[in-house]
Design a protein around this motif. Structure first.
Motif, mmCIF file in Angstrom:
data_model
loop_
_atom_site.group_PDB
_atom_site.id
_atom_site.type_symbol
_atom_site.label_atom_id
_atom_site.label_comp_id
_atom_site.label_asym_id
_atom_site.label_seq_id
_atom_site.Cartn_x
_atom_site.Cartn_y
_atom_site.Cartn_z
ATOM 1 N N PRO A 147 -10.715 2.873 11.480
ATOM 2 C CA PRO A 147 -11.793 2.389 10.555
ATOM 3 C C PRO A 147 -11.370 1.038 9.686
ATOM 4 C CG PRO A 147 -11.455 4.653 9.981
ATOM 5 C CD PRO A 147 -10.143 4.170 11.011
ATOM 6 N N ALA A 148 -12.229 0.289 9.448
ATOM 7 C CA ALA A 148 -12.155 -0.869 8.542
ATOM 8 C C ALA A 148 -11.366 -0.807 7.378
ATOM 9 C CB ALA A 148 -13.060 -1.890 8.580
ATOM 10 N N ASP A 149 -11.659 0.333 6.738
ATOM 11 C CA ASP A 149 -11.011 0.523 5.579
ATOM 12 C C ASP A 149 -9.850 1.581 5.384
ATOM 13 O OD1 ASP A 149 -12.376 2.833 6.308
ATOM 14 O OD2 ASP A 149 -13.465 3.106 4.323
ATOM 15 N N SER A 150 -9.241 1.624 6.753
ATOM 16 C CA SER A 150 -7.775 2.464 6.669
ATOM 17 C C SER A 150 -6.869 1.847 5.947
ATOM 18 C CB SER A 150 -7.438 2.426 8.163
ATOM 19 O OG SER A 150 -8.485 2.975 9.053
ATOM 20 N N PRO A 151 -6.074 2.695 5.187
ATOM 21 C CA PRO A 151 -5.008 2.357 4.178
ATOM 22 C C PRO A 151 -4.076 1.189 4.801
ATOM 23 C CG PRO A 151 -4.580 4.522 4.760
ATOM 24 C CD PRO A 151 -6.083 4.161 5.499
ATOM 25 N N VAL A 152 -3.605 0.524 4.195
ATOM 26 C CA VAL A 152 -2.513 -0.654 4.658
ATOM 27 C C VAL A 152 -1.260 -0.301 3.755
ATOM 28 C CG1 VAL A 152 -2.204 -3.035 4.971
ATOM 29 C CG2 VAL A 152 -4.308 -2.292 5.378
ATOM 30 N N PRO A 153 -0.103 -0.359 4.400
ATOM 31 C CA PRO A 153 1.211 -0.407 3.434
ATOM 32 C C PRO A 153 1.287 -1.469 2.575
ATOM 33 C CG PRO A 153 1.446 0.226 5.955
ATOM 34 C CD PRO A 153 0.236 -0.403 5.746
#
Length: 793
Positions: A147-153
């Protein structure tokens, strides 16, 4: 068959003449998603000529088999290895009985398998996704939509070090001192719109994962893993969508902010900035990168790796012997910055045919790959073959710091001249690049020719050999790069079992030559044995007594042996000698020889020997005790106090003895040094040539001879202890001391050249190293220091 009797039946295996168990695939051969442990019922229901495999395991090795095809359409293969009675009993059965027993056996087997399947079927999807040689195909891999709002490290913690960002407790203790590496199962990650995060896995990354899975580091049990490697190809940032790739990393089941995860990247950054480290946010993950600069490299945490050159695998380039070649200096890189081109053109104009500057070819016939040709004016050269025609080859900074040309240059046995400020050389944590390359600052590029001309021919030949060996050991293949990376990380986690400097840097010809460790000792010899002090003396009684008094204060002293070298005068009476707590023995010699100090006297009962002159009265008991403690950890080294250096005199073209103050040492004088008594035997009975007679005839250089002997046998450098650099006897005159003679230094230089000629090599190793006690310079109370009374400069 024994299945009816309650004994485990033979495992079904592939029958001769059937298609292979795993269909051949062009680049990848594994089948992700295949079940790990298929029921034996599933095996029995396999249609005729359909390949049968067991999930999560290699295909069974070929064994002698007897296959019978039954009328019911089931293929049964009885392996001779497991079936003892089967082949003998079946021929005696009637056909209808055989069908009956086979049917009954199948029903019973189905029941057993069904029961065991519910009890033992793995409940963790993760444990079933192991990486094996047969699972390398990207077909039918699980699809993961991000999803576009997946967490980013986080972007990446530049402060990370092994003790802050790496969890060593996951590695635990194991008898083999090997980390365990887990490879995540291959998945296809796509964005919210269905666009793939990255292109298909590259051949190089496939080879890298294969090398890891075939190594001793690999484990398919995620709970035992110390290090985790994603099956996400990050080698070339040009083929990645940076944000989405970071989101895919965050989806990994054991990510935990990247702790204990290892990412491989050879081509970092992208236009226009071309950053020197991977731009993908990776939080605490370790990065094995191919273009680090000193600004982005986390010392002791990241690993600098080479940029692999595909030409290395495609071109046959036989090894060429060391020595001068047609061109003295060569540049073969294309797409260089215009300023570099101008400097190279000036070098070529100044030095003529000795310098060859190549560029890409403008007119090539069809079918000739541009990567395989280089041109100078209208003349074309085969690449990388042309590199073997040069003694030195330039490796310049390109758009990226890391360049594949470095690998090509090393393979050609050409000494790389690296002109790329701040570049962290591959595996520089363990490889000594001074032995194989020349690093020149970019501002000195115009002077590079004169710099290279100052290097002696013998050193150039050694560098050519070392360059070729570096390629063979660490650059030759993706597998070599992967295993070297894991070994470096392994050495950090198990430092007591780490590979030595010699193992990393010495070619096999050196490792298996005359250099070896003759001492079969434990790592630290027993302290209870202590050491024997041997004092060589001639006529300085007062100074001798002071030395005996000081040395007797050392706690680890076991015995003191005085070698009386004066045949014209008797030693003092017993009543005049200092009263000390350990046995004191005086040995009178038959001749006045310096070699008498290294005789293997029967009175030496300890392994450690302290050789000390009768005028070394300035050493304290703490300094001597600390020197002994250092020797206990390095019992095959010379551990001493006065350091000396040998240098090459370019004007005289010979070796020179140097005793001035310097941070470099290659010898420690045996006027105050610890060593193993075994070397007394070698010195007395195994010294090469006429060195021992030379020493006795000239009354000089016995200490240099001992340094040559130990270095030649062990291949290791000396260890200097305590900060003292000069030792002076305030009460000694020029008449008393040999070292104060005007001709002394000249003779010492002649000794070095004489010994190097006899040994046929220069075994002495120059190091910048000194052993000091813990807290020596720290502002702590003296009572907290183990060795408070240590001298200063």
């Amino acid at each position: 068959m024994r299945g009816a009797l309650g004994v485990r039946p033979p495992s079904p295996v592939a029958c001769p003449g059937l298609p292979p168990l795993v269909p051949a695939l062009p680049a990848q051969r594994w089948r992700p998603g295949a079940p790990r442990h298929p029921t034996r019922a599933a095996v029995a229901r396999a249609p005729r000529h359909e390949p049968v495999t067991k999930r999560g395991a290699q295909p069974e090795a070929a064994v002698a088999e007897e296959c019978e095809e039954e009328a019911v359409g089931v293929i049964m293969c009885a392996s001779v290895k497991y079936n003892i009675r089967g082949p003998a009993l079946i021929p005696r059965m009637k056909t209808k009985h055989r069908i009956y027993y086979i049917t009954l056996f199948s029903i019973v087997l189905l029941g057993l398998i069904a029961t065991g399947m519910f009890q033992f079927w793995p409940h963790s999807i993760e444990s079933s996704g192991d990486w094996s040689v047969e699972k390398r195909s990207v077909r039918d891999v699980p699809l993961v939509r991000l999803p576009a709002d997946s967490p980013v490290p986080e972007r990446g913690d530049l402060s990370c070090r092994m003790h802050t960002c790496f969890d060593v407790y996951r590695c635990g203790f194991n008898p083999k001192n090997k980390i365990k590496v887990y490879i995540y199962p291959l998945k296809k990650y796509v964005g919210e719109a269905g666009v793939p995060v990255s292109s298909t896995i590259s051949r190089e990354y496939n080879e890298l994962l294969t090398a890891i899975s075939d190594s001793d580091y690999y484990t398919d049990d995620v709970t035992r893993a110390c290090l985790f490697v994603p099956s996400i190809d990050l080698l070339n940032q040009n083929s990645l969508r940076v944000k989405e790739t970071a989101q895919a990393l965050a989806q990994l089941s054991r990510w935990d902010r990247g702790t204990n995860h290892l990412l491989f990247n050879m081509l970092p950054g992208g236009p226009p900035d071309y950053n020197t480290a991977l731009d993908v946010p990776r939080d605490r993950a370790l990065l094995a990168g191919g273009g680090f600069s000193t600004w982005t490299y986390r010392q002791g945490y990241d690993v600098s790796i080479p940029v692999y050159s595909p030409l290395s695998a495609e071109v046959d380039l036989p090894e060429k012997g060391p020595g001068p070649r047609r061109y003295f200096l060569l540049s073969s890189q294309v797409a260089l910055h215009p300023e570099y081109r101008e400097d190279l053109a000036a070098l070529q104009a100044r030095h003529g045919e000795a310098v060859l500057v190549l560029d890409k070819c403008s007119n090539l016939s069809e079918g000739v790959p541009a990567a395989r040709r280089r041109c100078h004016q209208q003349q074309a050269f085969d690449y990388p073959q042309v590199l073997q025609e040069a003694t030195f080859c330039m490796v310049l900074r390109g758009a990226r710091l890391g360049q594949a040309v470095l690998s090509d240059v090393l393979r050609a046995g050409c000494v790389p001249v690296i002109i790329a400020d701040s570049y962290v050389l591959p595996f520089s944590e363990v490889l000594d690049w001074k032995r194989a390359s020349v690093v020149v600052p970019e501002e000195k590029m115009s002077d590079v020719y004169s710099i290279l001309q100052s290097i002696p021919r013998r050193q150039i030949e050694e560098m050519q050999r070392q360059a070729r060996w570096f390629w063979e050991a660490y650059f030759q293949s993706i597998k070599a790069i992967a295993l070297a990376t894991l070994q470096i990380i392994n050495d950090r986690i198990y430092p007591y079992a780490a590979i030595s400097y010699e193992d990393w840097n010495d070619p096999p010809a050196v490792k298996w030559g005359s250099v070896s460790n003759p001492l079969f000792l434990p790592l630290i010899p027993p302290q209870s044995q202590g050491f024997t002090a041997i004092v060589l003396t001639y006529d300085r009684v007062e100074s001798l007594f002071r030395v005996i008094t000081e040395v007797s204060k050392v706690p680890s002293l076991s015995k003191l042996l005085v070698v009386w070298n004066n045949q014209n005068k008797n030693p003092p009476e017993d009543s005049l000698w200092p009263k000390i707590r350990v046995p004191l023995k005086v040995v009178r010699t038959a001749e006045n020889k310096l070699s008498n100090r290294f005789f293997p006297y029967d009175e030496i009962e300890t392994e450690a020997v302290l050789a000390i002159d009768d005028d070394i009265i300035m050493l304290t008991s703490d300094e001597l005790q600390f020197g002994y403690e250092v020797w206990r950890e390095f019992p095959d080294r010379l551990v001493g106090y006065p350091g000396r250096l040998h240098l090459w005199d370019h004007e005289m073209n010979k070796w020179k003895y140097e005793s001035e103050w310097t941070n470099e040492v290659s010898m420690v004088l045996t006027g105050a040094a610890f060593y193993h008594k075994y070397f007394n035997y070698l010195y007395t009975y195994k010294m090469p040539g006429d060195i021992k007679n030379w020493v006795d005839a000239h009354m000089n250089c016995e200490d240099i001879a001992m340094n040559f002997l130990v270095a030649n046998v062990t291949g290791k450098a000396v260890i200097k202890v305590t900060p003292r650099k000069k030792f002076k006897c305030p009460e000694c005159t020029a008449i008393d001391g040999l070292s104060l003679d005007q001709t002394h230094m000249v003779e010492r230089s002649e000794c070095i050249n004489k010994f190097a000629s006899v040994f046929g090599t220069m075994p002495l190793k120059v190091v910048e190293h000194r052993a000091d006690p813990v807290l020596y310079k720290d502002d702590f109370p003296e009572k907290l220091k183990s060795f408070p009374n240590i001298g200063s400069l």
